[in-house]
Scaffold this active site. Structure first.
Site, mmCIF file in Angstrom:
data_model
loop_
_atom_site.group_PDB
_atom_site.id
_atom_site.type_symbol
_atom_site.label_atom_id
_atom_site.label_comp_id
_atom_site.label_asym_id
_atom_site.label_seq_id
_atom_site.Cartn_x
_atom_site.Cartn_y
_atom_site.Cartn_z
ATOM 1 C CB SER A 143 -0.834 -0.023 1.291
ATOM 2 O OG SER A 143 -1.467 1.213 1.527
ATOM 3 C CE1 TYR A 156 -4.213 -2.361 5.269
ATOM 4 C CE2 TYR A 156 -3.171 -0.258 4.770
ATOM 5 C CZ TYR A 156 -3.840 -1.404 4.354
ATOM 6 O OH TYR A 156 -4.123 -1.580 3.012
ATOM 7 C CE LYS A 160 -1.453 -3.865 3.304
ATOM 8 N NZ LYS A 160 -1.689 -5.090 2.507
HETATM 9 N N1 NAD Z 1 -8.746 -0.710 -0.996
HETATM 10 C C1 NAD Z 1 -7.731 0.099 -0.803
HETATM 11 O O1 NAD Z 1 -7.877 1.332 -0.789
HETATM 12 C C2 NAD Z 1 -6.348 -0.486 -0.629
HETATM 13 C C3 NAD Z 1 -5.259 0.384 -0.676
HETATM 14 C C4 NAD Z 1 -3.987 -0.132 -0.520
HETATM 15 C C5 NAD Z 1 -3.807 -1.487 -0.340
HETATM 16 N N2 NAD Z 1 -4.899 -2.309 -0.288
HETATM 17 C C6 NAD Z 1 -4.639 -3.728 -0.076
HETATM 18 O O2 NAD Z 1 -5.264 -4.467 -1.105
HETATM 19 C C7 NAD Z 1 -5.437 -5.819 -0.664
HETATM 20 C C8 NAD Z 1 -6.818 -6.315 -1.081
HETATM 21 O O3 NAD Z 1 -7.793 -5.615 -0.320
HETATM 22 P P1 NAD Z 1 -9.091 -4.961 -0.979
HETATM 23 O O4 NAD Z 1 -8.916 -3.502 -0.899
HETATM 24 O O5 NAD Z 1 -9.401 -5.602 -2.265
HETATM 25 O O6 NAD Z 1 -10.183 -5.311 0.139
HETATM 26 P P2 NAD Z 1 -11.367 -6.398 0.157
HETATM 27 O O7 NAD Z 1 -11.821 -6.460 1.582
HETATM 28 O O8 NAD Z 1 -12.371 -6.057 -0.880
HETATM 29 O O9 NAD Z 1 -10.638 -7.743 -0.248
HETATM 30 C C9 NAD Z 1 -9.776 -8.406 0.639
HETATM 31 C C10 NAD Z 1 -9.995 -9.896 0.497
HETATM 32 O O10 NAD Z 1 -9.093 -10.584 1.380
HETATM 33 C C11 NAD Z 1 -9.830 -11.634 2.011
HETATM 34 N N3 NAD Z 1 -9.201 -12.013 3.271
HETATM 35 C C12 NAD Z 1 -9.211 -11.331 4.447
HETATM 36 N N4 NAD Z 1 -8.561 -12.032 5.397
HETATM 37 C C13 NAD Z 1 -8.107 -13.175 4.795
HETATM 38 C C14 NAD Z 1 -7.380 -14.285 5.255
HETATM 39 N N5 NAD Z 1 -6.974 -14.378 6.534
HETATM 40 N N6 NAD Z 1 -7.087 -15.266 4.387
HETATM 41 C C15 NAD Z 1 -7.508 -15.187 3.092
HETATM 42 N N7 NAD Z 1 -8.232 -14.179 2.609
HETATM 43 C C16 NAD Z 1 -8.525 -13.169 3.448
HETATM 44 C C17 NAD Z 1 -11.208 -11.066 2.184
HETATM 45 O O11 NAD Z 1 -12.197 -12.075 2.416
HETATM 46 C C18 NAD Z 1 -11.400 -10.315 0.888
HETATM 47 O O12 NAD Z 1 -11.947 -11.163 -0.102
HETATM 48 C C19 NAD Z 1 -5.177 -5.801 0.835
HETATM 49 O O13 NAD Z 1 -3.892 -6.325 1.098
HETATM 50 C C20 NAD Z 1 -5.243 -4.329 1.182
HETATM 51 O O14 NAD Z 1 -4.489 -4.023 2.333
HETATM 52 C C21 NAD Z 1 -6.151 -1.849 -0.438
#
Ligand code: NAD
Length: 283
Positions: A143, A156, A160
């Site tokens: 991130s 968090y 990251k």
């Molecule tokens: N959305 C944002 O703004 C953003 C920004 C930077 C980084 N991220 C990163 O992107 C990645 C994906 O997140 P997202 O934004 O798509 O959110 P999201 O919640 O839509 O998707 C995350 C997925 O991870 C799954 N998950 C959670 N815990 C788990 C576990 N213990 N084992 C297996 N699966 C698990 C959830 O069920 C979900 O399907 C994450 O690592 C998040 O930190 C997101």
């Protein structure tokens, strides 16, 4: 890895958000895809949606915080597809709190999923990719919170930062073996990340929601707002595909001036501190 058609991708967090978009982008390119997620029903729906488009997509429930679960998911992928080439260690959760009251359970949960989940994915797939010798690529989702400390004292951000570091180190070690590494550093993306509590196992205790009037509550509301107005995960997935093809380490989906200024401030402060140490005659 230029040629992706016919290869296989394994994606954690594949039931939602960025992970689902990655699976969709890979399948659209003619890759075979294994989606892994801890949340069974959305995972099944995601697999059905992609299969209905005629694509070779399978799903496996997997908790990335549990090394045995990731090993099982890896074996299921080998049994289903033979070889795996692209591994996206993408599953992640967010849990916050005020500076005085982030629970130790929150620290453990976030580090177990966001940091150890990546470690478990590398551990389960690296020997396989190295052995088949057809090349491969790891994509680890960090991130922008892994490059600047804008969120303040936070599990968090800590998780990251570690993912960025692991990816940089891994890239250097794997390059001679023809295996690529990318670290995905998005800003805000329109996903369900702010509903991470839906997957919080009981062993980490109850989730706490900060008082909306507290600094932590105000930050939380602002982050929800920014995420809801974030970019489409489909855009993120397209950039990841390019990074795999072009063997790019850093994937920045938000290169705008605000994000850049935060990086400049941090790196500027680090270099200024080094200059100060040098001016004191340190070697
Ligand atoms: N959305 C944002 O703004 C953003 C920004 C930077 C980084 N991220 C990163 O992107 C990645 C994906 O997140 P997202 O934004 O798509 O959110 P999201 O919640 O839509 O998707 C995350 C997925 O991870 C799954 N998950 C959670 N815990 C788990 C576990 N213990 N084992 C297996 N699966 C698990 C959830 O069920 C979900 O399907 C994450 O690592 C998040 O930190 C997101």
């Amino acid at each position: 890895m230029r040629e992706l058609a016919g290869k296989t991708a394994f994606v954690t967090g594949g039931g939602s958000g960025i992970g689902f978009a990655l699976g969709e982008a890979f399948a659209e390119l003619g890759m075979k895809v294994m989606l892994a997620d801890v949340e069974a029903d959305p995972l099944a729906a995601a697999v059905t949606q992609l299969r209905n488009r005629g694509w070779a997509v399978h799903g496996i429930t997997c908790d990335v915080a549990d090394p045995a679960s990731v090993e099982r998911a890896a074996r299921a992928s080998f049994d289903t597809f033979g070889t795996v080439h692209v591994v996206c260690n993408n599953a992640g959760v967010a849990a916050r709190g005020g500076i005085d009251d982030i629970s130790l359970d929150n620290w453990r949960w976030v580090l177990d999923v966001n940091l150890m989940g990546v470690v478990h994915g590398i551990h389960a797939f690296l020997p396989h990719i190295r052995a088949h010798g057809e090349g491969g690529h790891f994509v680890n989702t960090a991130s922008m919170a892994g490059l600047n400390s804008g969120l303040g004292f936070s599990p968090y951000s800590a998780s990251k930062f570690a993912v960025v570091n692991i990816s940089e180190g891994l890239a250097a070690r794997l390059k001679p073996l023809g295996i690529g590494v990318s670290v995905l550093c998005p800003g805000f993306v329109r996903t369900r990340i702010n509903e991470s509590g839906r997957n919080r196992p009981e062993r980490y205790g109850p989730a706490s929601v900060p008082d909306p009037a507290s600094p932590a509550g105000i930050l939380r509301a602002r982050l929800i707002e920014l995420t809801q107005s974030g970019i489409d995960p489909v855009d993120v997935a397209a950039q990841v595909v390019s990074a795999i093809r072009d063997e790019e380490l850093y994937v920045f989906t938000h290169p705008g001036p605000g994000w850049r200024a935060e990086l400049e401030e941090r790196f500027g402060a680090i270099l200024a501190a080094m200059d100060k140490a040098a001016s004191r005659g340190r070697p």
